[in-house]
Design a protein around this motif. Structure first.
Motif, PDB file in Angstrom:
ATOM      1  N   GLY B 135      25.072  27.552 -50.544  1.00 38.14           N
ATOM      2  CA  GLY B 135      25.424  27.371 -51.960  1.00 38.14           C
ATOM      3  C   GLY B 135      25.831  28.686 -52.599  1.00 38.14           C
ATOM      4  O   GLY B 135      26.806  28.752 -53.360  1.00 38.14           O
ATOM      5  N   PHE B 143      32.659  29.094 -57.365  1.00 36.97           N
ATOM      6  CA  PHE B 143      32.321  27.700 -57.668  1.00 36.97           C
ATOM      7  C   PHE B 143      31.824  27.562 -59.105  1.00 36.97           C
ATOM      8  O   PHE B 143      31.016  28.359 -59.571  1.00 36.97           O
ATOM      9  CB  PHE B 143      31.237  27.204 -56.704  1.00 36.97           C
ATOM     10  CG  PHE B 143      30.723  25.831 -57.040  1.00 36.97           C
ATOM     11  CD1 PHE B 143      31.415  24.719 -56.628  1.00 36.97           C
ATOM     12  CD2 PHE B 143      29.567  25.673 -57.789  1.00 36.97           C
ATOM     13  CE1 PHE B 143      30.959  23.448 -56.951  1.00 36.97           C
ATOM     14  CE2 PHE B 143      29.104  24.404 -58.115  1.00 36.97           C
ATOM     15  CZ  PHE B 143      29.805  23.291 -57.694  1.00 36.97           C
ATOM     16  N   LEU B 286      24.298  24.280 -55.982  1.00 37.90           N
ATOM     17  CA  LEU B 286      25.553  23.966 -56.679  1.00 37.90           C
ATOM     18  C   LEU B 286      25.277  23.360 -58.055  1.00 37.90           C
ATOM     19  O   LEU B 286      26.027  23.583 -59.015  1.00 37.90           O
ATOM     20  CB  LEU B 286      26.409  23.012 -55.833  1.00 37.90           C
ATOM     21  CG  LEU B 286      26.892  23.552 -54.479  1.00 37.90           C
ATOM     22  CD1 LEU B 286      27.754  22.526 -53.773  1.00 37.90           C
ATOM     23  CD2 LEU B 286      27.647  24.866 -54.632  1.00 37.90           C
ATOM     24  N   GLY B 350      32.028  21.942 -53.143  1.00 34.13           N
ATOM     25  CA  GLY B 350      31.837  23.388 -53.255  1.00 34.13           C
ATOM     26  C   GLY B 350      33.153  24.146 -53.133  1.00 34.13           C
ATOM     27  O   GLY B 350      33.400  25.128 -53.842  1.00 34.13           O
TER      28      GLY B 350
END
Lengths: 69, 356
Positions: B135, B143, B286, B350
């Motif tokens: 992540g 992201f 995320l 992602g």
């Protein structure tokens, strides 16, 4: 003074965005945001990176601070 | 160490100690708290899935929500806001639940399982850390699910608290007005769903955790994320506190039984313990917080986190109806497929949500 707005971003986006500016060599950054959590986290990052904090506005739903080396 | 760090360490110790004590008072083993399992039990109690052994309206969840609501209101932090890829977050919540049910626990229960001597949970932890690291990779690539906007009315922020109040009413009343189907409320007569500490104690324990988690911003994925990202150990101290608090009382109560085999509500399929919590760690990073943190945020008026909570409840229903959820026997083929699909989905999200 570089300006960055981290309003409405969830963790850890505010910290990442401010850190990116620091890593690029910014010596003076003006940050605005909305949540108390992001204020705490940006403050913590600034202190750990040796920046001085100057809180310009500290409202319930909005804050602004200047970070300088 | 500054005061904030002591506070979150102590908060962790209290949460871990309370969790072990809830098991002593009747909760399932190594399940004093489990956000995923308890939301799954609630999904079952509402008849959304028909796995008869995991149906109960867990007062801990109600308590955490109400505790976080009152605390955030008192702190002036209760504020309705939302609009950051809400439906995406809902879908991510579904997969986060599926990952948790492949492992058999959320990150919070992973700590409690380790504190009970369950080595499978250590395998899960490694997967969790790998998921968080993945992540962080996406976060570094830019992201971002987008900005949430403060709502001009706080009304939306009351949906989750009112849902909690409704659950409390249904728990106390457990009414049956659909006798043909036996519902609308279902409570397990055997299995983990039938094991529960007294309602009042569970509720108070939840209120306490809601208060502590709201004040400390406790987040179990955030602990590893911040350590990897900015070498900050604040949230990790909460993680350590929970482990230490639960470990001490588990030893005291005689619950500590180290090993891989025959651990309560656990399986020994290492790959799937790893990948189940890998999916949870990746998704939580995320989303910006673990299942516990999402629950607390949803109670503060974060409508996007509320979508994650309802996504998790929906994911639990799907997981049991489609046989994705693991059991003590292990993870079935459908659960394995769902877990891989979840990981692929997170990689897609992602990668797609990188900012220019």
């Amino acid at each position: 003074m570089e300006k960055i707005d981290v309003s409405g971003l969830s963790c850890p986006m505010p910290v990442i965005k401010v850190k990116k500016l620091m890593d690029q060599g910014s010596q003076a950054i003006s940050v605005t945001g909305t949540s108390q959590v992001s204020k705490e986290n940006v403050s913590k990052l600034a202190v750990s990176k040796g920046f001085k904090l100057n809180i310009i506005r500290d409202g319930k739903d909005e804050w602004e601070m200047e970070l300088t080396k | 160490m500054d005061n904030r760090k002591w506070f979150i360490l102590c908060a962790g110790l209290i949460i871990g100690g309370v969790a072990a004590t809830l098991v002593k008072l009747g909760n399932p083993p190594n399940m004093g708290f489990c956000i995923a399992c308890f939301q799954r039990d609630i999904a079952g109690a509402l008849g959304l899935h028909r796995a008869g052994v995991v149906q109960y309206i867990r007062p801990e969840i109600i308590g955490i929500i109400l505790g976080a609501v009152f605390t955030s209101m008192f702190a002036g932090e209760f504020k309705a806001r939302g609009g950051s890829s809400t439906l995406v977050r809902f879908a991510m919540g579904m997969f986060m639940m599926i990952g948790a049910l492949v492992f058999l626990g959320c990150p919070l229960r992973d700590i409690l399982r380790m504190a009970g001597g369950d080595y499978n949970a250590v395998v899960g932890l490694l997967g969790f850390i790998a998921g968080v690291a993945t992540g962080v990779f996406f976060l570094r690539k830019g992201f971002n699910l987008g900005k949430a906007e403060n709502s001009h009315s706080n009304a939306g922020g009351y949906i989750i608290p009112l849902f909690a109040a409704l659950l409390l009413f249904l728990l106390l009343k457990a009414t049956v007005f659909n006798p043909d189907a036996g519902g609308p409320i279902f409570f397990s007569k055997e299995g983990p769903g039938s094991m529960a500490a007294p309602i009042a104690i569970s509720l108070i324990a939840g209120l306490l955790v809601g208060f502590l988690a709201q004040r400390t911003r406790l987040c179990l994925s955030g602990g590893f994320r911040d350590f990897i990202l900015i070498k900050d150990n604040y949230l990790l101290l909460g993680f350590l506190g929970i482990f230490a608090g639960a470990l001490i009382l588990n030893i005291f109560y005689g619950f500590f039984k180290p090993g891989f085999a025959e651990q309560p509500i656990a399986h020994t399929m290492h790959i799937w313990n790893f990948l189940g919590l890998y999916l949870v760690g990746l998704t939580a990073t995320l989303l910006g917080g673990c299942p516990l943190r999402q629950l607390v945020l949803s109670s503060e008026g974060d409508l996007d986190a509320g979508a994650v909570v309802f996504g998790m409840i929906t994911g639990a229903a799907v997981a049991h109806n489609f046989m994705f959820a693991a059991s003590a026997a292990g993870v079935g083929i459908y659960g394995q497929i769902a877990c891989i699909v979840g990981i692929v989905f997170m990689f897609w999200i992602g990668w797609s949500y990188r900012e220019a």
